[in-house]
Design an enzyme around this catalytic site. Structure first.
Site, short mmCIF file in Angstrom:
data_model
loop_
_atom_site.label_atom_id
_atom_site.label_comp_id
_atom_site.label_asym_id
_atom_site.label_seq_id
_atom_site.Cartn_x
_atom_site.Cartn_y
_atom_site.Cartn_z
N ASP A 12 16.52 -22.29 17.92
CA ASP A 12 15.60 -21.23 17.52
C ASP A 12 16.35 -20.21 16.67
O ASP A 12 17.45 -19.78 17.02
CB ASP A 12 15.04 -20.53 18.77
CG ASP A 12 14.39 -19.21 18.42
OD1 ASP A 12 13.18 -19.22 18.13
OD2 ASP A 12 15.08 -18.18 18.41
N ASP A 108 10.62 -21.63 12.64
CA ASP A 108 11.99 -21.23 13.01
C ASP A 108 12.50 -21.95 14.27
O ASP A 108 13.44 -21.49 14.91
CB ASP A 108 12.09 -19.71 13.18
CG ASP A 108 11.37 -19.22 14.41
OD1 ASP A 108 10.42 -19.88 14.86
OD2 ASP A 108 11.75 -18.16 14.93
N GLU A 109 11.90 -23.08 14.60
CA GLU A 109 12.36 -23.84 15.76
C GLU A 109 12.36 -25.32 15.45
O GLU A 109 11.39 -25.84 14.90
CB GLU A 109 11.45 -23.59 16.97
CG GLU A 109 11.57 -22.21 17.56
CD GLU A 109 10.58 -22.02 18.69
OE1 GLU A 109 10.94 -22.21 19.85
OE2 GLU A 109 9.41 -21.70 18.39
MG LIG Z 1 12.73 -17.25 16.60
#
Ligand SMILES: [Mg+2]
Length: 309
Positions: A12, A108-109
């Site tokens: 993340d 974002d992961e």
């Molecule tokens: Mg994040």
């Protein structure tokens, strides 16, 4: 972790949009910064806040006016979605240099299954540190890693433990669930929204461990009393999540969209039962559609509010 088990990571990116902007604007390095829609009108919503801004009490999804009241010298940057998507893809490529099995989960992961390549790099923690440094050097973004045998446990490890660890890394071993995952409140359980959390609490199941340790047949009965016969599937889903049972593979290429395609088809990482989650998935497709059409439109869905920024 035993050698015959999978090693899955959920990576993340910390304060992703804000970190990308800070890397692009070194002059703001030591200043509190947020990415927010419509900086001129103060009416936008904070999409991302850097750690310095969070220290001032600013939170994601709050109104920009409120954030400025807390921190008058806040640097406010308009979102640049295409830039964030480009950096997200760059980070995915970095992950792919360590394993073929990389599955983007959100902007974002990403999930990484490193079972096959781990022996080239050392222990899971050593490999996570190598990748963390690589991403930082290439993009200025700090990645945190939840490491476990399954995707759901890796995600849980990241959200509940790695993010709170100074190292940004955490291994959640199946052998220690009773001392880790099971101690968490049921609100921290993957897939359990605020409504379901309330129901679990009313049913006398306040922790993830209390759900895990209820025999499945009993949990089904309890949920049937509340939600009717059709709740058997959800009962089993929550019970499996609480017990860390998840055999879903890391699927490379999931979420990749052909820019030329008009319709969108997506292989989902798992079954989505809740309306809220289905909305999020649909929204993800919608955002991609907008981006591929070259539009700057971003729709934020959070706290039951759709907002165009
Ligand atoms: Mg994040």
């Amino acid at each position: 972790m035993k050698s015959n088990n999978r090693v899955v990571m959920l990576a993340d990116c910390q304060s992703f949009y804000a970190s990308v902007e800070k890397a692009d604007h070194p002059e703001y390095k030591n200043r509190p910064l947020v990415v927010a829609g419509d900086p001129e009108r103060r009416s936008g919503i904070v999409l991302a806040a850097c750690p310095l801004a969070k220290e001032k009490g600013i939170t994601t999804a709050e109104r920009l006016g409120e954030a400025l009241a807390k921190c008058p010298d806040l640097v406010v940057i308009k979102p640049r979605m295409q830039k964030y998507i480009d950096v997200s893809m760059q980070i995915t490529e970095i992950y792919k240099s360590y394993t073929d099995l990389v599955e983007p989960y959100s902007i974002d992961e990403q999930f990484l299954d490193v079972t096959g390549s781990l022996h080239l790099y050392g222990t899971p923690v050593e490999l996570a540190q190598i990748i963390q440094r690589h991403v930082m050097e290439a993009t200025g973004v700090r990645a945190r890693f939840g490491i476990a045998e399954t995707k759901i446990l890796a995600k849980t490890a990241c959200d509940n433990f790695a993010k709170k660890n100074p190292s940004g890394l955490y291994i959640l071993s199946k052998d220690t669930l009773a001392d880790t995952l099971w101690k968490l409140p049921v609100s921290s359980m993957f897939m359990a929204g605020s409504k379901m959390t309330r129901h679990f609490n009313v049913m006398g199941l306040p922790t993830i461990g209390s759900v895990a340790q209820t025999p499945l047949s009993k949990l089904k009965q309890m949920m049937r009393r509340k939600f009717g016969k059709n709740s058997d599937i959800s009962a089993e889903m929550y019970w499996r999540i609480a017990n860390g049972i998840d055999d879903s593979p890391v699927r490379p290429g999931t979420h990749q969209v052909d820019p030329k395609s008009v319709g969108h088809m997506m292989t989902l990482p798992r079954d989505y039962a809740k309306l809220e989650e289905i909305k999020v998935v649909l929204l993800g497709i919608y955002i991609k559609t907008c981006v591929h059409k070259g539009s700057n439109l971003l729709i934020l869905w959070r706290n039951n509010i759709f907002q165009v920024v």
